[in-house]
Write an enzyme that holds these catalytic residues in place. Structure first.
Site, PDB file in Angstrom:
ATOM      1  N   TYR A   1       7.755 -23.174  13.665  1.00 21.66           N
ATOM      2  CA  TYR A   1       8.741 -22.143  13.318  1.00 21.66           C
ATOM      3  C   TYR A   1       9.243 -22.343  11.884  1.00 21.66           C
ATOM      4  O   TYR A   1       9.161 -21.435  11.062  1.00 21.66           O
ATOM      5  CB  TYR A   1       9.898 -22.215  14.309  1.00 21.66           C
ATOM      6  CG  TYR A   1      10.964 -21.163  14.116  1.00 21.66           C
ATOM      7  CD1 TYR A   1      10.738 -19.838  14.468  1.00 21.66           C
ATOM      8  CD2 TYR A   1      12.214 -21.501  13.595  1.00 21.66           C
ATOM      9  CE1 TYR A   1      11.728 -18.866  14.302  1.00 21.66           C
ATOM     10  CE2 TYR A   1      13.208 -20.549  13.433  1.00 21.66           C
ATOM     11  CZ  TYR A   1      12.961 -19.234  13.789  1.00 21.66           C
ATOM     12  OH  TYR A   1      13.948 -18.287  13.622  1.00 21.66           O
TER      13      TYR A   1
ATOM     14  N   ARG B   1       0.811  -1.217   0.000  1.00 18.17           N
ATOM     15  CA  ARG B   1       0.000   0.000   0.000  1.00 18.17           C
ATOM     16  C   ARG B   1       0.845   1.267   0.000  1.00 18.17           C
ATOM     17  O   ARG B   1       0.524   2.227  -0.693  1.00 18.17           O
ATOM     18  CB  ARG B   1      -0.903  -0.044   1.236  1.00 18.17           C
ATOM     19  CG  ARG B   1      -1.902   1.054   1.267  1.00 18.17           C
ATOM     20  CD  ARG B   1      -3.059   0.691   2.163  1.00 18.17           C
ATOM     21  NE  ARG B   1      -3.873   1.860   2.423  1.00 18.17           N
ATOM     22  CZ  ARG B   1      -4.764   1.943   3.380  1.00 18.17           C
ATOM     23  NH1 ARG B   1      -4.958   0.911   4.172  1.00 18.17           N
ATOM     24  NH2 ARG B   1      -5.457   3.033   3.563  1.00 18.17           N
TER      25      ARG B   1
HETATM   26  P1  NAD Z   1      13.964 -12.375  19.705  1.00 16.21           P
HETATM   27  O1  NAD Z   1      13.007 -13.364  20.265  1.00 16.21           O
HETATM   28  O2  NAD Z   1      14.936 -11.730  20.617  1.00 16.21           O
HETATM   29  O3  NAD Z   1      13.197 -11.221  18.927  1.00 16.21           O
HETATM   30  C1  NAD Z   1      11.923 -11.380  18.353  1.00 16.21           C
HETATM   31  C2  NAD Z   1      11.119 -10.144  18.681  1.00 16.21           C
HETATM   32  O4  NAD Z   1       9.819 -10.257  18.068  1.00 16.21           O
HETATM   33  C3  NAD Z   1      10.868  -9.988  20.194  1.00 16.21           C
HETATM   34  O5  NAD Z   1      11.133  -8.663  20.577  1.00 16.21           O
HETATM   35  C4  NAD Z   1       9.394 -10.350  20.359  1.00 16.21           C
HETATM   36  O6  NAD Z   1       8.795  -9.732  21.478  1.00 16.21           O
HETATM   37  C5  NAD Z   1       8.821  -9.885  19.035  1.00 16.21           C
HETATM   38  N1  NAD Z   1       7.571 -10.559  18.665  1.00 16.21           N
HETATM   39  C6  NAD Z   1       7.308 -11.885  18.712  1.00 16.21           C
HETATM   40  N2  NAD Z   1       6.045 -12.115  18.292  1.00 16.21           N
HETATM   41  C7  NAD Z   1       5.520 -10.894  17.973  1.00 16.21           C
HETATM   42  C8  NAD Z   1       4.248 -10.479  17.485  1.00 16.21           C
HETATM   43  N3  NAD Z   1       3.255 -11.350  17.253  1.00 16.21           N
HETATM   44  N4  NAD Z   1       4.042  -9.150  17.274  1.00 16.21           N
HETATM   45  C9  NAD Z   1       5.022  -8.241  17.531  1.00 16.21           C
HETATM   46  N5  NAD Z   1       6.247  -8.588  18.001  1.00 16.21           N
HETATM   47  C10 NAD Z   1       6.488  -9.910  18.210  1.00 16.21           C
HETATM   48  O7  NAD Z   1      14.739 -13.128  18.519  1.00 16.21           O
HETATM   49  P2  NAD Z   1      15.936 -12.632  17.595  1.00 16.21           P
HETATM   50  O8  NAD Z   1      17.039 -13.585  17.764  1.00 16.21           O
HETATM   51  O9  NAD Z   1      16.168 -11.189  17.770  1.00 16.21           O
HETATM   52  O10 NAD Z   1      15.311 -12.906  16.145  1.00 16.21           O
HETATM   53  C11 NAD Z   1      14.789 -11.865  15.349  1.00 16.21           C
HETATM   54  C12 NAD Z   1      14.354 -12.452  14.016  1.00 16.21           C
HETATM   55  O11 NAD Z   1      15.456 -13.057  13.355  1.00 16.21           O
HETATM   56  C13 NAD Z   1      13.268 -13.518  14.138  1.00 16.21           C
HETATM   57  O12 NAD Z   1      12.344 -13.373  13.092  1.00 16.21           O
HETATM   58  C14 NAD Z   1      14.047 -14.801  13.989  1.00 16.21           C
HETATM   59  O13 NAD Z   1      13.249 -15.833  13.458  1.00 16.21           O
HETATM   60  C15 NAD Z   1      15.156 -14.399  13.036  1.00 16.21           C
HETATM   61  N6  NAD Z   1      16.331 -15.258  13.187  1.00 16.21           N
HETATM   62  C16 NAD Z   1      17.161 -15.140  14.276  1.00 16.21           C
HETATM   63  C17 NAD Z   1      18.248 -16.000  14.398  1.00 16.21           C
HETATM   64  C18 NAD Z   1      19.220 -15.918  15.553  1.00 16.21           C
HETATM   65  O14 NAD Z   1      20.123 -16.742  15.644  1.00 16.21           O
HETATM   66  N7  NAD Z   1      19.131 -14.954  16.447  1.00 16.21           N
HETATM   67  C19 NAD Z   1      18.478 -16.993  13.438  1.00 16.21           C
HETATM   68  C20 NAD Z   1      17.595 -17.088  12.367  1.00 16.21           C
HETATM   69  C21 NAD Z   1      16.537 -16.212  12.241  1.00 16.21           C
END
Ligand code: NAD
Ligand code: UDP
Length: 312
Positions: A146, A107
């Site tokens: 996931y 959008r």
């Molecule tokens: P994290 O859990 O610290 O951060 C995720 C954030 O999303 C949190 O602040 C949480 O409160 C918020 N969140 C969750 N559900 C939500 C919702 N429904 N609405 C709004 N906010 C929501 O994890 P991270 O390690 O910072 O990961 C961040 C992203 O990177 C994620 O999408 C994760 O899948 C991806 N990722 C991380 C890694 C890693 O090793 N850290 C590896 C692969 C992918």
């Protein structure tokens, strides 16, 4: 540098807070959206006084409207303990969240980046994993909420791009660690460091011969930002550190760096725990001129220093 209005979903989480900090320091107008499921206000408290930083409590499964130039979609619990706590909510966050942010991007004509994951490769039968590998994922297991949620999100991003010409970017993030990881989210680096600092035995799942490749957070954020701002390349692209270690090697490193006794307690290997994982990062090198700079010892030193002060 051109200044953008940027939305970071999941901005109060581990990676999101580092990304917000980087973007605020570059002078962009940053909106950090989070429902605080696994994120914490303390992660972004130091940014609250900045005039180009705004905080929005919102759940990404609910649509929203904001005028933005760029969207980084990071909202999703990332550790097995947290994403398995409410698996239905996890898949809703990935799928409905993707639909909502993609609809918004369509959008307002924003460019949008999806934080995908190495988990789309599942328990890989190709090693190391290139972006061309389609993965080996169990659709009905404990990790599926996931893994499959993230796979559907990639499909949605690809279809919004083909169907609606939305400017997408997809990064597949491999295990990343560093300061501001949630101390109780059960991920291996935070678990081992906290156990070692508390004088508790290290919990090794299985025999510790499974492998992971650990990327320090600063390197990862650099890769994400480069990908968002690269032209004519939508990905997916692997971002991670290709140096592979067994989990036992990680345990030994953490013990020697913290001065812990090195006691280990063995626990069963969780269902569908991938045996090995190592990113092939040739595409990121070629298209983004990116490669990780921080090796495990240096990154662990910084992370251990953080957890010495922040164990709760
Ligand atoms: P994290 O859990 O610290 O951060 C995720 C954030 O999303 C949190 O602040 C949480 O409160 C918020 N969140 C969750 N559900 C939500 C919702 N429904 N609405 C709004 N906010 C929501 O994890 P991270 O390690 O910072 O990961 C961040 C992203 O990177 C994620 O999408 C994760 O899948 C991806 N990722 C991380 C890694 C890693 O090793 N850290 C590896 C692969 C992918
Ligand atoms: N692991 C472990 N002890 C722990 C936590 C994790 O041995 O206290 C193992 C886990 O079984 C997996 C690896 O470490 O093989 C990485 O686990 P993590 O949950 O950090 O990430 P993921 O499995 O999603 O890569």
């Amino acid at each position: 540098m051109k200044q953008f209005r940027i939305l970071v979903t999941g901005g109060a989480g581990f990676l999101g807070s580092h990304l917000c900090e980087r973007l605020v320091n570059e002078g962009h107008e940053v909106v950090c959206l989070d429902n605080y499921f696994t994120g914490r206000k303390r992660n972004i408290a130091h940014l609250l006084g900045r005039s180009n930083f705004e905080l929005l409590r919102h759940d990404i499964t609910i649509p929203l409207f904001l005028e933005m130039d760029q969207i980084y979609n990071l909202a999703c619990p990332a550790s097995p303990v947290h994403y398995q706590y409410n698996p239905v909510k996890t898949i809703k966050t990935s799928v409905m969240g993707a639909i909502n942010v993609l609809g918004l991007a369509k959008r307002v004509h924003a460019r949008i980046l999806q934080a995908s994951t190495s988990e789309v490769y599942g328990d890989p039968s190709e090693h190391p994993q290139t972006e061309a590998y389609w993965g080996n994922v169990n659709p009905i297991g404990q990790r599926s909420c996931y893994d499959e949620g993230k796979r559907v999100a990639e499909t949605l991003f690809s279809d919004y791009h083909r169907q609606n010409k939305v400017a997408i970017r997809i990064v597949r993030i491999f295990n990343t660690y560093g300061p501001r990881m949630h101390p109780h989210d059960g991920r291996v680096v935070s678990n081992f460091i906290i156990q070692a600092l508390s004088g508790e035995p290290i919990t090794l799942y299985g025999d510790g011969s499974q492998t992971r490749s650990f990327c320090y957070v600063d390197d990862l954020i650099e890769g994400i930002v480069r990908m968002m701002n690269t032209e004519d390349f939508i990905g997916p692209v692997n971002l991670g550190n290709p140096h592979e270690f067994t989990i036992r090697e990680l345990a030994e490193k953490v013990c020697s760096m913290t001065g812990s006794t090195g006691a280990i307690v063995y626990k069963p290997l969780p269902q569908d725990d991938p045996r090995q994982r190592q990113p092939d990062i040739r595409l990121a090198k070629a298209r983004l001129g990116w490669r990780p700079r921080v090796e495990l010892d240096e990154g662990l030193r910084k992370t251990i220093a953080y957890f010495r002060e922040n164990r709760d």
